[in-house]
Motif scaffolding. Structure first.
Motif, PDB file in Angstrom:
ATOM      1  N   LYS A  75       8.928  52.073  57.912  1.00 43.59           N
ATOM      2  CA  LYS A  75       7.604  51.795  57.352  1.00 43.59           C
ATOM      3  C   LYS A  75       6.700  52.548  57.269  1.00 43.59           C
ATOM      4  N   THR A  76       5.994  52.861  56.299  1.00 42.13           N
ATOM      5  CA  THR A  76       4.914  53.956  55.954  1.00 42.13           C
ATOM      6  C   THR A  76       3.858  53.494  55.329  1.00 42.13           C
ATOM      7  N   LYS A  77       2.350  53.852  55.430  1.00 41.19           N
ATOM      8  CA  LYS A  77       1.484  53.664  54.645  1.00 41.19           C
ATOM      9  C   LYS A  77       1.693  54.190  53.271  1.00 41.19           C
ATOM     10  N   LYS A 134       8.778  53.455  67.279  1.00 40.64           N
ATOM     11  CA  LYS A 134       8.414  52.457  66.383  1.00 40.64           C
ATOM     12  C   LYS A 134       7.080  51.845  66.646  1.00 40.64           C
ATOM     13  N   ALA A 152      -1.967  51.229  62.931  1.00 43.28           N
ATOM     14  CA  ALA A 152      -0.466  51.495  62.728  1.00 43.28           C
ATOM     15  C   ALA A 152       0.178  50.164  62.078  1.00 43.28           C
ATOM     16  N   LEU A 153       1.384  50.183  61.121  1.00 42.32           N
ATOM     17  CA  LEU A 153       1.919  49.210  60.506  1.00 42.32           C
ATOM     18  C   LEU A 153       2.882  49.036  61.450  1.00 42.32           C
ATOM     19  N   GLU A 155       6.723  48.740  62.863  1.00 42.35           N
ATOM     20  CA  GLU A 155       7.946  49.503  62.680  1.00 42.35           C
ATOM     21  C   GLU A 155       7.582  50.878  61.934  1.00 42.35           C
ATOM     22  N   GLU A 156       6.507  51.268  62.057  1.00 37.77           N
ATOM     23  CA  GLU A 156       6.144  52.364  61.537  1.00 37.77           C
ATOM     24  C   GLU A 156       6.475  53.648  62.666  1.00 37.77           C
ATOM     25  N   ARG A 168       0.050  59.033  63.114  1.00 36.71           N
ATOM     26  CA  ARG A 168       0.818  57.855  62.233  1.00 36.71           C
ATOM     27  C   ARG A 168       2.081  58.975  61.255  1.00 36.71           C
ATOM     28  N   CYS A 169       3.210  57.906  60.965  1.00 36.68           N
ATOM     29  CA  CYS A 169       4.155  58.370  60.326  1.00 36.68           C
ATOM     30  C   CYS A 169       4.668  59.703  60.675  1.00 36.68           C
TER      31      CYS A 169
END
Length: 235
Positions: A75-77, A134, A152-153, A155-156, A168-169
């Motif tokens: 999962k990503t932005k 994650k 953060a999202l 499962e990012e 992040r990511c």
């Protein structure tokens, strides 16, 4: 303190290698008289980077494709790209690189030279260990240059500590809280690789990073390559 790469990361990227360089006793203050040195270092890195972006259109280059495929696995932005894509894009647009601070300039020059994502964190600002894995979702994150939380999202793939997200990511976006500054005295420099060929470049890049640290700071630091079989470093 431990630096640990978690199992859910290895499940996505079993051939990955996360290379670490721990360096202490730094004086990372900016000396403007050294700007020509760092401008030249970054320009040389940009020239070497051209070897990795010979295909047109830009997105068809192997480095770009490998990292886009990697980012598609979690999962990503929207719009998030590997940090190396951002640097190589600037090279393709013939944009000039300007000095930031010595540590950042050194790792950016190495990142360009070997087409590998590089980053760095201030170890003194990491709380109770650094992890890559994650996200549960909602980990606090204040990006560089922002004044509001961008959590953060779920499962990012993020770097995180007890206080929240650090990057992040993977190495896409840096938190203000742990970023390298002129006050940084001890740091962890990170190079990411997701396959064997990238891993070989990352190992060569780390050796060059040591040489550059020795030349400027008089320090080399210690290198460790974390893999699925060796996923943690105790500091």
């Amino acid at each position: 303190m431990n630096i640990t790469i978690e199992q859910d990361f290895w499940a996505l990227f079993p051939e990955a290698q996360i290379s670490l360089l721990i360096v202490k006793g730094l004086d990372n203050r900016v000396d403007e008289s050294k700007d020509p040195y760092f401008k030249d270092l970054l320009a040389k890195g940009a020239k070497r980077a051209q070897d990795f972006i010979s295909e047109e259109p830009f997105t068809q280059n192997q480095v770009i494709q490998e990292w886009r495929q990697a980012f598609a696995k979690f999962k990503t932005k929207k719009g998030a790209r590997s940090s190396i894509e951002a640097l190589l894009k600037r090279v393709s647009q013939e944009r000039e690189f300007h000095p930031i601070n010595p540590l950042v300039d050194i790792y950016n020059s190495v990142s360009l030279s070997y087409a590998v994502p590089c980053g760095g964190e201030d170890l003194a600002k990491i709380q109770a260990g650094l992890y890559l894995g994650k996200a549960q979702g909602g980990e606090p994150f204040f990006p560089l240059g922002a004044d509001s939380d961008a959590p953060a999202l779920p499962e990012e793939i993020i770097y995180y500590d007890e206080a929240g997200a650090v990057c992040r990511c993977l190495n896409w976006r840096e938190a203000q809280r742990t970023m390298l500054t002129e006050e940084t005295k001890e740091a962890v420099l990170v190079i990411e690789a997701i396959n064997e060929e990238q891993g070989q470049r990352a190992q060569a890049a780390m050796l060059e990073m040591q040489d550059l640290l020795q030349a400027y700071f008089g320090l080399t630091g210690e290198i460790t390559h974390l893999t699925k079989e060796n996923p943690s470093l105790e500091l």
